[in-house]
Write an enzyme that holds these catalytic residues in place. Structure first.
Site, PDB file in Angstrom:
ATOM      1  N   CYS A   1       0.682   0.826  -2.569  1.00 18.24           N
ATOM      2  CA  CYS A   1       2.043   0.408  -2.874  1.00 18.24           C
ATOM      3  C   CYS A   1       2.091  -0.779  -3.844  1.00 18.24           C
ATOM      4  O   CYS A   1       3.051  -0.929  -4.595  1.00 18.24           O
ATOM      5  CB  CYS A   1       2.808   0.086  -1.599  1.00 18.24           C
TER       6      CYS A   1
ATOM      7  N   HIS B   1       7.876  -4.627  -2.190  1.00 21.09           N
ATOM      8  CA  HIS B   1       6.861  -5.503  -2.790  1.00 21.09           C
ATOM      9  C   HIS B   1       7.375  -6.008  -4.137  1.00 21.09           C
ATOM     10  O   HIS B   1       8.056  -5.288  -4.865  1.00 21.09           O
ATOM     11  CB  HIS B   1       5.571  -4.720  -3.070  1.00 21.09           C
TER      12      HIS B   1
END
Lengths: 364, 364
Positions: free
Chosen positions: A144, A269
């Site tokens: 990710c 993120h």
């Protein structure tokens, strides 16, 4: 009671479409994937939901149907064309070969195969052509953190030729799975509204309770560590950003320095990226490249205080880019800030898009 | 009722020491400064506490005495040898010349004079020699983001010769003053323990309430912006890191790219730094240099999950350094993670240390 009442069954099912198995359907990424499968154009025939034995029989909603979870067993892959794995690396390592032996193509989201030379690592917006060769019947999806930047950086690379990346991450708790989410919520509950906290050394540590999967308190703190210890003091997550970026971009000699830091954010993120190119860059042109890239949304108007933040991008599909600046001391370098929902943009969406490309190739 | 009862008065007062005025004694940094003045070796005679008229007469504790706050007025500087200013830049700009006109040397913590060519910008561990020339009678102290790294980077520069810095910050709410602290606490109270938050776009934004001095929610979020907008999309805080680092290190051509990001931490700034040098670096030697540098504590043992975090360093004096790694693709580059209490290490302590050096020069 007209025909609109009751659950809609099979409304999206593609006649003659390939059979899909979703392994790890009950996890944090699995839940997002079922949502994606229910809202994107449907290309599949049957969809089987697979998880560990303790979830067997539990019904999950996908495409408007309630589908009971099946146990992970060799037979579950019989007749499966595409199997998406959203499980820990050890589980993928054991079960992906079982699925391929029964004829399925595996799209794996774990770290088990990402660096294997005979497994392509694919981001459809960047290197879809790599899908053609899959000698082991396995396609890997990057982690990710890499996914939060690779689509935007890949678009800039095509124009300017990437030479070096310096990356600092602001990684959400959900990157550590359901345990990470639960731990952050529990810590937030303990520190929330306590106005004595955060002004003296160690007082947050004394209050937050269980650390869960993190090596230090995460609420009211940032933690410069994620993954396991590798040579030279690097963390596995940091090396993963380097390895995956090189492989997806096809630049085995790319210079990459990453520092991975966990922040008290539930989902999404963020990355601060310093990218050095082979050619001079232009701020406006770079912004236009990003704005015109499929899968990327440019959100870059600091005059109106517009830039991506995790709270705004969570739950959305694209990779968000903002704070695009040409370095003042290097006309070939750009500094930018990128955000992506790590469960969705950084995991479920990429495997879904890879599987759709595979499905298109399998459909007669 | 022995002699130890009651407040200790004047126990530390240095006979014949210079007279000190603390302007901005009631602010977030002022409070930390009074604590430092009460616990460090005392070198002052009289200490006057000065603030805005609304705090006048309010007694504050310093060196075990209750000292009433005086109003900011020209007369308050009569007889003052050293005046420390911890006030907004506009107040410093107006009042520092008033103090110097009455004979005081000013140590200013605002941004008002940091880039002025005739005002030295001093960090005692790095460039104390610059204290000798002060043509305007003013000495400036760098901002808290620069201070979180400059002592460690300065030590490495002396050995390896610094060429370039790429910096990403993780800045605490208290960098935006008391308003920043109050806003984060209020937002934390609203989000604390709500397990539905942080999984859908905009839901944090809908719950946190007032944004205070921040352009987006800070609780459960990170905000890639601090300061005002400058040319090229840079923020004033980012340019400040560049300008101040160049000036303190005496490297006017140093390449610096900074991205400043606010995180939901009350106190202590962190920085992820990629530093490129003129010579090859060695991880163990760099660690030894940092461990041996006054004002720096090396906390770098990832095997034991030891690295600096804000929750551990808040309330402490030193600059903390950890995660020291030699870049895998550049033998002349180091990546490291630095933490410092932005109110203490990044503000009050540096001005206190500058003032002590000045006091030593003034004391016969």
């Amino acid at each position: 009671m007209g025909s609109t009442a009751g659950p809609v069954t099979g409304r999206n099912r593609a006649a003659g479409g390939p059979t899909l198995a979703v392994v790890g359907a009950t996890g944090a990424v699995g839940a997002v994937l079922l949502d994606l499968l229910s809202t994107r154009r449907d290309v599949y025939g049957e969809i089987r939901l697979v998880a560990s034995p303790r979830s067997v029989g539990r019904p999950l909603s996908v495409r408007g149907e309630q589908v009971p979870v099946a146990a992970l067993a060799p037979e579950v892959f019989d007749g499966v064309d595409i199997a998406m794995f959203h499980v820990p690396g050890a589980v993928s390592k054991e079960w992906a070969p079982v699925a391929t032996a029964r004829g399925a193509v595996v799209v794996d989201n774990s770290g088990a195969f990402r660096t294997a030379p005979d497994v392509p690592l694919v981001v459809p917006e960047v290197n879809p052509e790599r899908l053609r060769e899959r000698p082991r019947g396995i396609v890997a999806s990057p982690g990710c953190t890499t996914l939060a930047m690779i689509v935007a950086i890949g678009a800039l690379h095509r124009r300017y030729g990437l030479r070096e990346l310096v990356v600092s991450s602001y990684q959400a708790a959900s990157g550590a799975g359901q345990d990470g989410i639960e731990t952050l919520y529990a810590q937030m509950e303990k520190v929330g509204g306590d106005r004595a906290l955060g002004l003296r050394a160690g007082d947050v540590r004394g209050v937050v309770g269980e650390l869960g999967p993190f090596p230090a308190p995460l609420a009211m703190n940032v933690v410069p560590w994620s993954g396991s210890l590798e040579d030279g003091g690097w963390s596995s997550d940091e090396l993963q950003v380097r390895d995956e970026t090189r492989k997806v971009l096809g630049l085995p000699g790319l210079r990459v320095s990453a520092t991975c830091v966990r922040v008290p954010v539930v989902t999404a993120h963020s990355l601060s990226v310093h990218a050095v190119f082979g050619e001079r860059v232009d701020q406006r042109e770079a912004q236009a490249i990003l704005a015109g890239s499929p899968g990327v949304v440019l959100c870059d108007n600091p005059e109106l205080l517009e830039f991506p933040t995790p709270a705004d991008v969570v739950g959305t599909d694209p990779a968000w880019a903002g704070r695009v600046r040409r370095s003042l001391d290097d006309p070939k370098a750009l500094d930018l800030f990128l955000c992506g929902d790590n469960l969705r943009q950084g995991a479920a969406l990429n495997t879904a898009q890879v599987a759709e490309l595979l499905a298109a190739g399998l459909t007669p």
